[in-house]
Design an enzyme around this catalytic site. Sequence first.
Site, PDB file in Angstrom:
ATOM      1  N   ASP A  53       0.854  -1.192   0.000  1.00  0.00           N
ATOM      2  CA  ASP A  53       0.000   0.000   0.000  1.00  0.00           C
ATOM      3  C   ASP A  53       0.896   1.251   0.000  1.00  0.00           C
ATOM      4  O   ASP A  53       1.797   1.372   0.839  1.00  0.00           O
ATOM      5  CB  ASP A  53      -0.868  -0.051   1.273  1.00  0.00           C
ATOM      6  N   HIS A  54       0.649   2.171  -0.917  1.00  0.00           N
ATOM      7  CA  HIS A  54       1.380   3.449  -0.975  1.00  0.00           C
ATOM      8  C   HIS A  54       2.903   3.308  -1.005  1.00  0.00           C
ATOM      9  O   HIS A  54       3.599   3.964  -0.203  1.00  0.00           O
ATOM     10  CB  HIS A  54       0.993   4.354   0.210  1.00  0.00           C
ATOM     11  N   ASP A  99       2.954   5.015  -5.507  1.00  0.00           N
ATOM     12  CA  ASP A  99       2.158   6.221  -5.278  1.00  0.00           C
ATOM     13  C   ASP A  99       2.967   7.456  -5.673  1.00  0.00           C
ATOM     14  O   ASP A  99       3.688   8.033  -4.849  1.00  0.00           O
ATOM     15  CB  ASP A  99       1.728   6.288  -3.807  1.00  0.00           C
ATOM     16  N   GLU A 155      -1.437   5.853  -8.772  1.00  0.00           N
ATOM     17  CA  GLU A 155      -2.401   6.858  -8.293  1.00  0.00           C
ATOM     18  C   GLU A 155      -2.217   8.159  -9.054  1.00  0.00           C
ATOM     19  O   GLU A 155      -1.096   8.622  -9.271  1.00  0.00           O
ATOM     20  CB  GLU A 155      -2.235   7.100  -6.776  1.00  0.00           C
ATOM     21  N   GLY A 178      -9.003   5.705   1.147  1.00  0.00           N
ATOM     22  CA  GLY A 178      -9.675   6.557   2.117  1.00  0.00           C
ATOM     23  C   GLY A 178     -11.159   6.271   2.200  1.00  0.00           C
ATOM     24  O   GLY A 178     -11.977   7.188   2.250  1.00  0.00           O
ATOM     25  N   ALA A 179     -11.513   4.979   2.231  1.00  0.00           N
ATOM     26  CA  ALA A 179     -12.924   4.601   2.065  1.00  0.00           C
ATOM     27  C   ALA A 179     -13.566   4.039   3.336  1.00  0.00           C
ATOM     28  O   ALA A 179     -14.586   3.367   3.263  1.00  0.00           O
ATOM     29  CB  ALA A 179     -13.046   3.595   0.922  1.00  0.00           C
ATOM     30  N   SER A 180     -12.981   4.350   4.484  1.00  0.00           N
ATOM     31  CA  SER A 180     -13.654   3.911   5.720  1.00  0.00           C
ATOM     32  C   SER A 180     -14.920   4.732   5.940  1.00  0.00           C
ATOM     33  O   SER A 180     -14.992   5.912   5.566  1.00  0.00           O
ATOM     34  CB  SER A 180     -12.714   4.065   6.927  1.00  0.00           C
ATOM     35  N   ASN A 191     -10.231   0.447  -0.289  1.00  0.00           N
ATOM     36  CA  ASN A 191      -9.253   0.326   0.801  1.00  0.00           C
ATOM     37  C   ASN A 191      -9.857   0.699   2.151  1.00  0.00           C
ATOM     38  O   ASN A 191     -10.444   1.781   2.284  1.00  0.00           O
ATOM     39  CB  ASN A 191      -8.088   1.296   0.545  1.00  0.00           C
TER      40      ASN A 191
HETATM   41  P1  13P Z   1      -9.108   4.740   5.464  1.00  0.00           P
HETATM   42  O1  13P Z   1      -8.203   5.573   6.311  1.00  0.00           O
HETATM   43  O2  13P Z   1     -10.323   5.486   5.051  1.00  0.00           O
HETATM   44  O3  13P Z   1      -9.436   3.429   6.080  1.00  0.00           O
HETATM   45  O4  13P Z   1      -8.303   4.430   4.088  1.00  0.00           O
HETATM   46  C1  13P Z   1      -7.283   3.468   4.073  1.00  0.00           C
HETATM   47  C2  13P Z   1      -6.484   3.500   2.828  1.00  0.00           C
HETATM   48  O5  13P Z   1      -6.796   4.138   1.851  1.00  0.00           O
HETATM   49  C3  13P Z   1      -5.254   2.703   2.815  1.00  0.00           C
HETATM   50  O6  13P Z   1      -4.508   2.897   1.661  1.00  0.00           O
HETATM   51  O1  G3H Z   2      -3.291   4.839   3.760  1.00  0.00           O
HETATM   52  C1  G3H Z   2      -2.661   4.513   4.760  1.00  0.00           C
HETATM   53  C2  G3H Z   2      -3.078   3.352   5.583  1.00  0.00           C
HETATM   54  O2  G3H Z   2      -4.155   3.668   6.411  1.00  0.00           O
HETATM   55  C3  G3H Z   2      -1.887   2.836   6.332  1.00  0.00           C
HETATM   56  O3  G3H Z   2      -1.533   3.681   7.376  1.00  0.00           O
HETATM   57  O4  G3H Z   2       0.865   4.225   7.043  1.00  0.00           O
HETATM   58  O5  G3H Z   2      -0.201   4.326   9.313  1.00  0.00           O
HETATM   59  O6  G3H Z   2       0.233   2.125   8.236  1.00  0.00           O
HETATM   60  P1  G3H Z   2      -0.065   3.598   8.030  1.00  0.00           P
HETATM   61 ZN    ZN Z   3      -4.568   4.855   0.847  1.00  0.00          ZN
END
Ligand code: 13P
Ligand code: G3H
Ligand code: ZN
Length: 308
Positions: A81-82, A103, A133, A211-213, A253
């Site tokens: 991720d990222h 990213d 992205e 960012g989909a929480s 995500n």
């Molecule tokens: P949330 O912070 O909305 O859960 O998003 C997580 C995310 O995008 C991880 O890459």
């Molecule tokens: O988008 C980021 C995720 O929520 C991961 O967060 O870098 O704190 O592990 P983190």
């Molecule tokens: Zn993210």
Amino acid sequence: MSLVTSTEMFSKAYGSYAVGAFNVNNMEIIQGIGEAAVEERAPLILQVSAGARRYARHVYLMKLVEAAVEDTGLPICLHLDHGEDFEICKSCINGGFTSVMIDGSKLPFEENIALTRQVVDYAHPRGVVVEAELGRLAGVEDAVRVDSKDASYTNPDQAAEFVERTGCDSLAVAIGTSHGAYKFKGAAQLDFERLEKIASLLPGFPLVLHGASTVIPEMVARCNQYGGKIEDAQGVPEDMLLKAGRMGVCKINIDTDLRLAMTAAIREYLALHPADFDPRQYLGPAREAIKGMVRHKLKNVLNCSNRM
Ligand code: 13P
Ligand code: G3H
Ligand code: ZN
């Protein structure tokens, strides 16, 4: 069964549902997510951030995810991720991940293209897929400013050119979501018109929503009931995510909602059992809370249950 890429998952999902990509940091999180996916018969993406990799270390997360594959029998994709540079992507590709995100969203367009192309050229011959992205996720203030949207949200024409020139396998788009628990001031707004335009210029191509929480209010209340101080939190409404899943978004995500569920369970357990100090006593309920949250997401938010 061994780890898989997301290619088949996305082609099955396109246009009707999204696959959940959940961030993992330790054994309880991986087990909770895995158990939920088994019960919901759902494909799964487990994703690891640079911070998670520093916290738990690559080899531990790799072995835990391999254990989840063996234990669940599910197709699981292990994703970075990222990834912020070529080196971390290379290290994850060589270290057994089946998918990486590069990213380059903070970079100028041409530099983002060049970096993404470099990662794609390294990943593809090794059987690894690449998420890129384009556009920057919103900050809380951006939601109300129409002019800032054009500056930071994904430009549909650029998206089509970007995919063509980089050869990436999926694209994270900026349409109003943002990371963390504080996403909107006032009403939540996603730019569905923009999403529709992007999808129409990239027919069949998998889009990704970061960012989909949802930041479910009851979960925030549970965190706060036992000493938490999470105020003004607001996430993406569930119906918007379901809608995105029907519009070409194949990967959604979720990290913050798992953090909230886990923290609420631990706070509650420790508050109600002040004499206990065996970590299994509070990590067990935390794992159950993760499982409950992920089942809810798979069933009601991603529409991803019974897809196996
Ligand atoms: P949330 O912070 O909305 O859960 O998003 C997580 C995310 O995008 C991880 O890459
Ligand atoms: O988008 C980021 C995720 O929520 C991961 O967060 O870098 O704190 O592990 P983190
Ligand atoms: Zn993210």
